[in-house]
Enzyme design. Structure first.
Site, short mmCIF file in Angstrom:
data_model
loop_
_atom_site.label_atom_id
_atom_site.label_comp_id
_atom_site.label_asym_id
_atom_site.label_seq_id
_atom_site.Cartn_x
_atom_site.Cartn_y
_atom_site.Cartn_z
N ASP A 100 2.54 -14.67 6.46
CA ASP A 100 1.74 -13.53 6.02
C ASP A 100 0.30 -13.90 6.40
OD1 ASP A 100 1.85 -11.24 3.47
OD2 ASP A 100 -0.08 -12.02 4.13
N THR B 9 -1.85 -7.66 9.59
CA THR B 9 -3.08 -6.86 9.67
C THR B 9 -4.17 -7.35 8.70
OG1 THR B 9 -2.23 -5.26 8.05
CG2 THR B 9 -1.86 -4.78 10.39
N SER C 45 -2.43 -13.45 5.17
CA SER C 45 -3.31 -13.93 4.09
C SER C 45 -3.35 -15.45 4.07
CB SER C 45 -2.81 -13.46 2.73
OG SER C 45 -2.18 -12.24 2.80
N THR D 258 3.58 -8.21 8.96
CA THR D 258 4.57 -7.19 8.60
C THR D 258 5.49 -6.85 9.75
OG1 THR D 258 3.17 -6.24 6.90
CG2 THR D 258 4.77 -4.76 7.87
N1 ASP Z 1 0.36 -8.88 4.38
C1 ASP Z 1 0.66 -8.55 5.75
C2 ASP Z 1 -0.04 -9.56 6.64
O1 ASP Z 1 -1.22 -9.46 6.83
C3 ASP Z 1 0.21 -7.16 6.07
C4 ASP Z 1 0.44 -6.70 7.49
O2 ASP Z 1 0.86 -7.41 8.37
O3 ASP Z 1 0.21 -5.51 7.73
O4 ASP Z 1 0.61 -10.47 7.11
#
Ligand code: ASP
Length: 333
Positions: free
Chosen positions: A58, A90, A60, A19
């Protein structure tokens, strides 16, 4: 290889996505991330920085092959920098922190992961503070793989993502923060010195699955699937001290069949605290079936450690000894 002899610390910032560097609706990785040091110029005051984009995803989409790539990037630059900052989404940051803890064992320099709940481009972003704090602790000289987020430096191998709405996205249950970054940066006393030799083992085998035990657990069905699969390891998140249903669905029988099919089974708890497979018959059933108690391991630590064990050790005896050992504090103190 040259070690840094100048007064200013040298920090390598590795961008992997998340993010922090995203834009748009829905949020997607953006080229904005290439200009990190221009967007947050104050980090240049803390250290001489080099920024590399390793990937821009991302989190994920980040997994075992990315961990290997990232670990190799740090390993090859380990003599040229005093510390490393990994900018990461995150969602799987805690998995990557665990993987780097196992892959870069006793590196002896800070490897600090950070990211943000709101993009750097957003007015109320937390990215700026997290980045500044991460670079600051990357100059600390501590031999720690940590997650620096919302004013806390947490031991990576004990950390889990616990909140999606608050700026405090991470916690490390049962493990005190390594540092608190408020008005002053306060490090916890007695950081263990790194005295052991550096071991670089970057491989992870993805043939590992995590199962969350719940009432009605489909033991029979899963036993058949596991016996027919190429899986090598299971992480079983059990209740409380490590108990499972043994009547109706019999999870003990399931574990016995999995172990019989050549899988290692590591038991962690869905609660905070330490697994003890001797206190209740519903825990002993797992031990008698051949499962290994996972101490205080988070699911992130357990999954990455199992993948690491499977990749390193072809012999069951060696794998199990590795899983039982407290390699870098993941089992608890
Ligand atoms: N979906 C994002 C990721 O993990 C969420 C984040 O960075 O906070 O890349």
């Amino acid at each position: 290889m040259k070690e840094n002899s100048s007064a200013r610390p040298r920090v390598l910032v590795l961008h992997t996505g998340g993010t922090l560097g995203m834009r748009g609706k829905p949020l997607k990785p953006d080229a904005f991330s290439t200009a990190l040091t221009e967007a947050v110029p104050e980090i240049n005051e803390l250290a001489d920085l080099e920024v590399r984009i390793v990937f821009n995803l991302d989190s994920s989409d980040i997994g075992p092959t990315h961990w290997t790539q990232l670990a190799a990037e740090i390993d090859k630059s380990r003599h040229d920098f005093d510390g490393f900052v990994v900018v990461h989404g995150t969602d799987t940051m805690a998995y990557t922190a665990c993987a780097l803890s196992f892959a870069l064992l006793h590196l002896g320099k800070p490897v600090i992961l950070t990211g943000a709940q709101r993009p750097l481009a957003s007015v109320r972003t937390d990215a700026r503070r997290n980045l500044v704090d991460a670079v600051e602790v990357a100059t600390s000289g501590l031999g720690v793989v940590g997650i620096c987020f919302d004013g806390l430096l947490l031991r990576g191998v004990r950390t889990t993502k616990s909140n999606v709405n608050d700026y405090r996205a991470f916690e490390s249950p049962g493990a005190e923060p390594v540092a608190r970054l408020g008005v002053d940066v306060v490090y916890a006393p007695h950081q263990p010195p790194v005295s052991s030799a550096y071991v670089f083992r970057p491989e992870f085998d993805p043939r590992v699955m995590a199962l969350h035990v719940a009432p009605g657990f489909p033991s029979e069905l899963l036993a058949e699937l596991v016996e027919e699969s190429d899986l090598k390891g299971l992480v079983l998140a059990a209740y409380g001290l490590g108990t499972v249903p043994t009547a109706g669905p019999d999870v003990g029988a399931f574990v016995e069949r999995a172990v019989g099919a050549g899988l290692d089974v590591l038991v962690i708890t869905q609660s905070a605290g330490k697994v003890d497979l001797s206190r209740y018959p519903n825990g002993r059933a797992l031990k008698e079936a051949g499962a290994i108690a996972g101490g205080e391991m988070t699911i992130e630590a357990a999954v990455t450690k199992m993948m690491h064990a499977v990749a390193q050790f072809p012999q069951a005896r060696d794998r199990q000894a590795y899983l039982l050992a407290n390699v870098c504090g993941e089992l608890g103190d």
